[in-house]
Write a protein that holds these residues in place. Sequence first.
Motif, PDB file in Angstrom:
ATOM      1  N   LYS A  29       5.687   4.346  -2.165  1.00 28.78           N
ATOM      2  CA  LYS A  29       4.555   4.736  -3.011  1.00 28.78           C
ATOM      3  C   LYS A  29       3.744   3.513  -3.436  1.00 28.78           C
ATOM      4  CE  LYS A  29       3.480   7.180  -7.321  1.00 28.78           C
ATOM      5  NZ  LYS A  29       4.060   7.888  -8.504  1.00 28.78           N
ATOM      6  N   LEU A  30       4.444   2.450  -3.822  1.00 35.09           N
ATOM      7  CA  LEU A  30       3.748   1.224  -4.211  1.00 35.09           C
ATOM      8  C   LEU A  30       2.975   0.651  -3.030  1.00 35.09           C
ATOM      9  CD1 LEU A  30       3.218  -1.186  -6.120  1.00 35.09           C
ATOM     10  CD2 LEU A  30       5.356  -2.172  -5.292  1.00 35.09           C
ATOM     11  N   ALA A  31       3.585   0.624  -1.838  1.00 29.16           N
ATOM     12  CA  ALA A  31       2.915   0.057  -0.669  1.00 29.16           C
ATOM     13  C   ALA A  31       1.643   0.829  -0.343  1.00 29.16           C
ATOM     14  CB  ALA A  31       3.870   0.075   0.524  1.00 29.16           C
ATOM     15  N   LYS A  32       1.708   2.141  -0.413  1.00 29.14           N
ATOM     16  CA  LYS A  32       0.509   2.945  -0.107  1.00 29.14           C
ATOM     17  C   LYS A  32      -0.581   2.743  -1.150  1.00 29.14           C
ATOM     18  CE  LYS A  32       3.069   6.496   2.451  1.00 29.14           C
ATOM     19  NZ  LYS A  32       3.544   7.898   2.466  1.00 29.14           N
ATOM     20  N   ASN A  33      -0.188   2.630  -2.407  1.00 27.46           N
ATOM     21  CA  ASN A  33      -1.190   2.397  -3.456  1.00 27.46           C
ATOM     22  C   ASN A  33      -1.871   1.039  -3.293  1.00 27.46           C
ATOM     23  OD1 ASN A  33      -0.739   4.875  -4.701  1.00 27.46           O
ATOM     24  ND2 ASN A  33       0.819   4.056  -6.090  1.00 27.46           N
ATOM     25  N   LEU A  34      -1.091   0.030  -2.921  1.00 19.90           N
ATOM     26  CA  LEU A  34      -1.688  -1.292  -2.714  1.00 19.90           C
ATOM     27  C   LEU A  34      -2.615  -1.294  -1.507  1.00 19.90           C
ATOM     28  CD1 LEU A  34       1.400  -3.609  -3.382  1.00 19.90           C
ATOM     29  CD2 LEU A  34      -0.584  -3.287  -4.860  1.00 19.90           C
ATOM     30  N   LEU A  35      -2.227  -0.583  -0.437  1.00 21.35           N
ATOM     31  CA  LEU A  35      -3.058  -0.565   0.764  1.00 21.35           C
ATOM     32  C   LEU A  35      -4.321   0.275   0.587  1.00 21.35           C
ATOM     33  CD1 LEU A  35      -0.248  -0.302   3.446  1.00 21.35           C
ATOM     34  CD2 LEU A  35      -1.903  -2.153   3.240  1.00 21.35           C
ATOM     35  N   LYS A  36      -4.338   1.140  -0.410  1.00 18.95           N
ATOM     36  CA  LYS A  36      -5.542   1.932  -0.676  1.00 18.95           C
ATOM     37  C   LYS A  36      -6.660   1.102  -1.310  1.00 18.95           C
ATOM     38  CE  LYS A  36      -3.271   6.433  -1.258  1.00 18.95           C
ATOM     39  NZ  LYS A  36      -2.871   7.474  -2.233  1.00 18.95           N
ATOM     40  N   GLU A  37      -6.299  -0.015  -1.910  1.00 20.53           N
ATOM     41  CA  GLU A  37      -7.326  -0.845  -2.536  1.00 20.53           C
ATOM     42  C   GLU A  37      -8.256  -1.419  -1.469  1.00 20.53           C
ATOM     43  OE1 GLU A  37      -5.572  -3.829  -4.950  1.00 20.53           O
ATOM     44  OE2 GLU A  37      -4.396  -2.422  -6.159  1.00 20.53           O
ATOM     45  N   PRO A  38      -9.562  -1.468  -1.733  1.00 24.21           N
ATOM     46  CA  PRO A  38     -10.518  -1.932  -0.703  1.00 24.21           C
ATOM     47  C   PRO A  38     -10.204  -3.336  -0.181  1.00 24.21           C
ATOM     48  CG  PRO A  38     -11.669  -0.901  -2.545  1.00 24.21           C
ATOM     49  CD  PRO A  38     -10.239  -1.005  -2.950  1.00 24.21           C
ATOM     50  N   ASP A  39      -9.737  -4.228  -1.063  1.00 18.71           N
ATOM     51  CA  ASP A  39      -9.477  -5.607  -0.631  1.00 18.71           C
ATOM     52  C   ASP A  39      -8.256  -5.718   0.275  1.00 18.71           C
ATOM     53  OD1 ASP A  39     -11.620  -6.367  -2.132  1.00 18.71           O
ATOM     54  OD2 ASP A  39     -10.437  -7.007  -3.870  1.00 18.71           O
ATOM     55  N   ASN A  40      -7.388  -4.702   0.261  1.00 19.82           N
ATOM     56  CA  ASN A  40      -6.126  -4.800   1.003  1.00 19.82           C
ATOM     57  C   ASN A  40      -6.104  -3.979   2.272  1.00 19.82           C
ATOM     58  OD1 ASN A  40      -5.028  -6.474  -0.989  1.00 19.82           O
ATOM     59  ND2 ASN A  40      -4.207  -4.741  -2.148  1.00 19.82           N
ATOM     60  N   ARG A  41      -7.154  -3.227   2.550  1.00 21.68           N
ATOM     61  CA  ARG A  41      -7.109  -2.326   3.704  1.00 21.68           C
ATOM     62  C   ARG A  41      -6.983  -3.080   5.027  1.00 21.68           C
ATOM     63  NH1 ARG A  41     -11.836   1.861   1.640  1.00 21.68           N
ATOM     64  NH2 ARG A  41     -10.576   2.839  -0.002  1.00 21.68           N
ATOM     65  N   ASN A  42      -7.516  -4.289   5.092  1.00 20.56           N
ATOM     66  CA  ASN A  42      -7.442  -5.077   6.326  1.00 20.56           C
ATOM     67  C   ASN A  42      -6.471  -6.248   6.198  1.00 20.56           C
ATOM     68  OD1 ASN A  42      -9.394  -3.485   7.656  1.00 20.56           O
ATOM     69  ND2 ASN A  42     -11.040  -4.623   6.645  1.00 20.56           N
ATOM     70  N   SER A  43      -5.581  -6.180   5.218  1.00 22.27           N
ATOM     71  CA  SER A  43      -4.623  -7.264   5.013  1.00 22.27           C
ATOM     72  C   SER A  43      -3.438  -7.078   5.956  1.00 22.27           C
ATOM     73  CB  SER A  43      -4.161  -7.285   3.550  1.00 22.27           C
ATOM     74  OG  SER A  43      -3.133  -8.219   3.372  1.00 22.27           O
ATOM     75  N   ALA A  44      -3.388  -7.902   7.004  1.00 22.72           N
ATOM     76  CA  ALA A  44      -2.319  -7.774   7.992  1.00 22.72           C
ATOM     77  C   ALA A  44      -0.955  -8.078   7.375  1.00 22.72           C
ATOM     78  CB  ALA A  44      -2.595  -8.718   9.163  1.00 22.72           C
ATOM     79  N   CYS A  45      -0.897  -9.026   6.442  1.00 20.93           N
ATOM     80  CA  CYS A  45       0.410  -9.369   5.858  1.00 20.93           C
ATOM     81  C   CYS A  45       0.962  -8.221   5.024  1.00 20.93           C
ATOM     82  CB  CYS A  45       0.294 -10.641   5.024  1.00 20.93           C
ATOM     83  SG  CYS A  45      -0.944 -10.608   3.735  1.00 20.93           S
ATOM     84  N   LEU A  46       0.080  -7.458   4.375  1.00 23.83           N
ATOM     85  CA  LEU A  46       0.546  -6.327   3.580  1.00 23.83           C
ATOM     86  C   LEU A  46       0.980  -5.172   4.494  1.00 23.83           C
ATOM     87  CD1 LEU A  46       0.880  -5.939   0.584  1.00 23.83           C
ATOM     88  CD2 LEU A  46      -1.339  -4.837   0.482  1.00 23.83           C
ATOM     89  N   TRP A  47       0.229  -4.934   5.573  1.00 21.40           N
ATOM     90  CA  TRP A  47       0.642  -3.928   6.547  1.00 21.40           C
ATOM     91  C   TRP A  47       1.990  -4.311   7.173  1.00 21.40           C
ATOM     92  CZ3 TRP A  47      -1.170   0.788   6.992  1.00 21.40           C
ATOM     93  CH2 TRP A  47      -2.474   1.073   6.597  1.00 21.40           C
ATOM     94  N   GLN A  48       2.178  -5.602   7.373  1.00 23.02           N
ATOM     95  CA  GLN A  48       3.441  -6.085   7.938  1.00 23.02           C
ATOM     96  C   GLN A  48       4.611  -5.745   7.021  1.00 23.02           C
ATOM     97  OE1 GLN A  48       3.380 -10.297   8.819  1.00 23.02           O
ATOM     98  NE2 GLN A  48       5.578 -10.485   8.505  1.00 23.02           N
ATOM     99  N   GLN A  49       4.457  -5.969   5.715  1.00 17.69           N
ATOM    100  CA  GLN A  49       5.534  -5.657   4.777  1.00 17.69           C
ATOM    101  C   GLN A  49       5.807  -4.152   4.728  1.00 17.69           C
ATOM    102  OE1 GLN A  49       7.398  -7.930   3.218  1.00 17.69           O
ATOM    103  NE2 GLN A  49       6.213  -9.583   4.147  1.00 17.69           N
ATOM    104  N   TYR A  50       4.748  -3.352   4.778  1.00 18.83           N
ATOM    105  CA  TYR A  50       4.922  -1.893   4.733  1.00 18.83           C
ATOM    106  C   TYR A  50       5.661  -1.395   5.979  1.00 18.83           C
ATOM    107  CZ  TYR A  50       3.713   3.081   4.708  1.00 18.83           C
ATOM    108  OH  TYR A  50       3.762   4.446   4.741  1.00 18.83           O
ATOM    109  N   ALA A  51       5.276  -1.927   7.150  1.00 20.21           N
ATOM    110  CA  ALA A  51       5.956  -1.518   8.391  1.00 20.21           C
ATOM    111  C   ALA A  51       7.420  -1.950   8.372  1.00 20.21           C
ATOM    112  CB  ALA A  51       5.231  -2.118   9.591  1.00 20.21           C
TER     113      ALA A  51
END
Length: 925
Positions: free
Chosen positions: A535-557
């Motif tokens: 839930k936290l990962a999806k909420n963070l990725l919904k933010e406009p600044d984080n949608r293209n953050s590869a490092c955050l997508w990496q942690q979620y995957a």
Amino acid sequence: MSEAGLSVSRQPVALSSQPLSFIPVGGVDDAAPPAASWLNPLGIYDQATTQWLQGQGPSEQESRPPDSQPDRESTLLKARVEEFNRKVRENPRDTELWMAFVAFQDEVMRSPGLYAVEEGEPETRKRSLRLVLEKKLAILERAIESNPSSVDLKLAKLKLCAEFWEPATLLKEWQKLIFLHPNNTALWQKYLLFCQSQFSTFSVSKIQSLYGKCLSTLSAVRDGSIVSHPELPGTEEAMFALFLQQCHFLRQAGHSEKAVCLFQAMVDFTFFKPDSVKGLPTKGQVEFFEPFWDSGEPRAGEKGARGWRAWMHQQEWGGWVAVSPDDEDEELEDEEQDIRDKTLPRWRIWLAAERSRDRRHWRPWRPDKARKQTEEDCEDPERQVLFDDLGQSLIRLSSPDLQFQLIAAFLQFLGVPSGFSPPASCLYLAMDENSIFDNELYDEKPLTFLDLSCSGVGCVGRMDPLGGRRWPRGPSREGEEFIRNVFHMVLPLFAGRERSQLCVFWLRYEITKVIWCLHTKNKKRLKSLGKNCKKLAKNLLKEPDNRNSACLWQQYAHLEWLLGNTEDARKVFEAALGTAGGRGLADTELCELGLLYAALEAELAPPVGGAAPVRAVRVLTGLAERGPSGPCPGQPSAVHVLKARKAYEHALQDCLAERRGPDPGLPDCLSRLVSLVKCFMLFQYLTVGVGAAARVYEQVFAGLRGSVSAEGAGLEGALEAVALMHTSLLRFHGRVAAYPLAPLREALSEALRLYPGNQLLWRSYVQIQSKSHSASRTRRFFHAVTRSAKHLEPWLFAIEAERMRKRLVDAVQRVDGREVHATLPEIGLTHRIRALFESTIRSAHGSQCPLLWRMYLNFLVSLGNKERSKGVFYKALQNCPWAKALYMDAVEYFPDEMQEVVDLMTEKELRVRLPLEELELLLED
């Protein structure tokens, strides 16, 4: 003599065909016979006999015997002394020459001669040592006369005088030196360490005030208030290191509330400063900050915190608007029973209750206005922190890099794995737990493990026994809320990469709890934690600044993969790689994401019999071709693999050429180079073999090693990361295939000679060497590294390696828990470990390292010698009187001394959360 009366000579003579009438005698000097005289008519006396008959003696030159070895050494030493004296007369301003002259006195003492120290003569040894010390002191005094402004010479004199001066006299000399050089940060650091380690005069309040005086003085130097002493280069960075040292000092002394308040105050003082006070000196800013601190407004980490600037602005308009508290969101503090089992021994009950309160009460207590609480309602007044406890320690941080480091250090202090390690100047002071030896997670997943170690530095609220689990239950409910509030407050302060890093810290903190549940097989808690983390990962990725953050997508995957949702994780990886466009190997974050994806696939389906995992190769091939890897089945064609290899080679050559050029670029280029090399090494390993990956490492190392000294720590860290990848690949290959340990051993040895402070490399080395039946190679290597390296890690891991060997020997000498009396018991290990401990605590960093003393005390107690153990405990207090963990260990090891130990803690003002009088009352209830 021959038969013909001729003298026999040993000179070679021409061979004659005629038979000889005598046997030649060798070894006789071939000198001409003495001339006949009235004293020597037959010419048979030598010169010495002739002179004796004449009543004469030999000349001085002739009578001198051949030089003996000690005489020659003495002559050489005298010559070197004369040379030193001549040089210092000619160059009296050369401080390094004076220091070399002082160090040379140790060599004089070891050599035969006037100052020789002979074994078996303790009184003579003492006199000789004192004589050498006095001679060193005389040399230093001459040096200081010629160089009155040299701080190094004065420090050397103080270090020398500590051998025979009284502590009070030594303290006065330190104070004089600080008064003369108030702008020298290195001097302040040594002065604080000296005062902090003086058991006879130590108390927490004294040292706390000294830290405040140090930081306020350096702030005045930076502001220009002290006109006589200018600001030296690197002052701001050194002040930040001293601030962190103070925070860890308070944490180790048990005053967690004060340490947390220091961080809270620094967050407001740095990021929420009103514009109207920014132009004032630091002292003036602190005076304006005091009303905000005493106002009762929420601070960083507390619910509803708005910051100093908003409070100041609202004060100008008439105060805050009263808001009714939300009863539904209100959470009561977790209450636990301090005493759960009264049948346990008294000392065990006290330890459990003290540690429980440490874990629950690390946050400062504030009166809750919603419950109409006042300061008098606090049961423990020590939990309240006054402004006087921290006002002098507030400093200005103008560098954006240091401001981000402040947040990273605060999060690491709270237990969030931000990857921040204390500066080298205070790292070993802060080390107090043995997590540096934990290797379980790395053994399971050498390519994809998450490095969660904190370099042996504990986090707030933890006072666990040595050897206990590194992963406790986690903070209390209010502690979790405090960490969430800190993230909510600091995230808006940053943008771009720094904001993404903070989001990664937050998500990684939640992932660590998931990893530990997997490790301990706690399925019940895993389900709820996994749900909250996703839930936290999806909420963070919904933010406009984080949608293209590869490092955050990496942690979620990675999270989805850990939870067992392999297909969902693959979809996340593929989607993130697909949105990258054509950046490919030019994007650092994209390379790291592809590397993790390929490594996870390789660990899931390791290469067996030469067959590479299809998905892993496809990911790395697609990354090189700057296109999506796609979910298409089948092994990539040989043409695609060859094209990808050429792309990797060209990209690597371009990066190396860029580093060798006149403008090596920014640190971003280094991180891109590291990511590229790691991807290329894994690609070569999967498609060719482990030898091809090693050749890539050798190529990069040869191309960059020459420029390390010129470019400094940045390039050194890059090479260290590449070496770590190389050893990880070798470890992985050793797990999935039959492969000798020799290449891994050689790679680790070479890497550790270059990077002796890398704890992960040491863990790997100690583990593979523990499988060897012969310890001689390991001991020789440790001896070579400890002799040349200044780090403490080689000593610590040398001790750990010997202790592992001793545990193994002890295990095989016991059957069903009973002692097996061996014919030749292994006692050499015990003496070797004790000698290693003694050598380490004599080193510069070891004497003030709480972790080292805790390990030494634990080892001696395990041998069963309590008297010797008590001696080491009191010796540890002479060097680390602030470390509460040492006192707690003593209560555990020496239960009969509990009253004395607790009284000593109270005398030195260490935090005792459960006084023994209160314990008695609780036991009576």
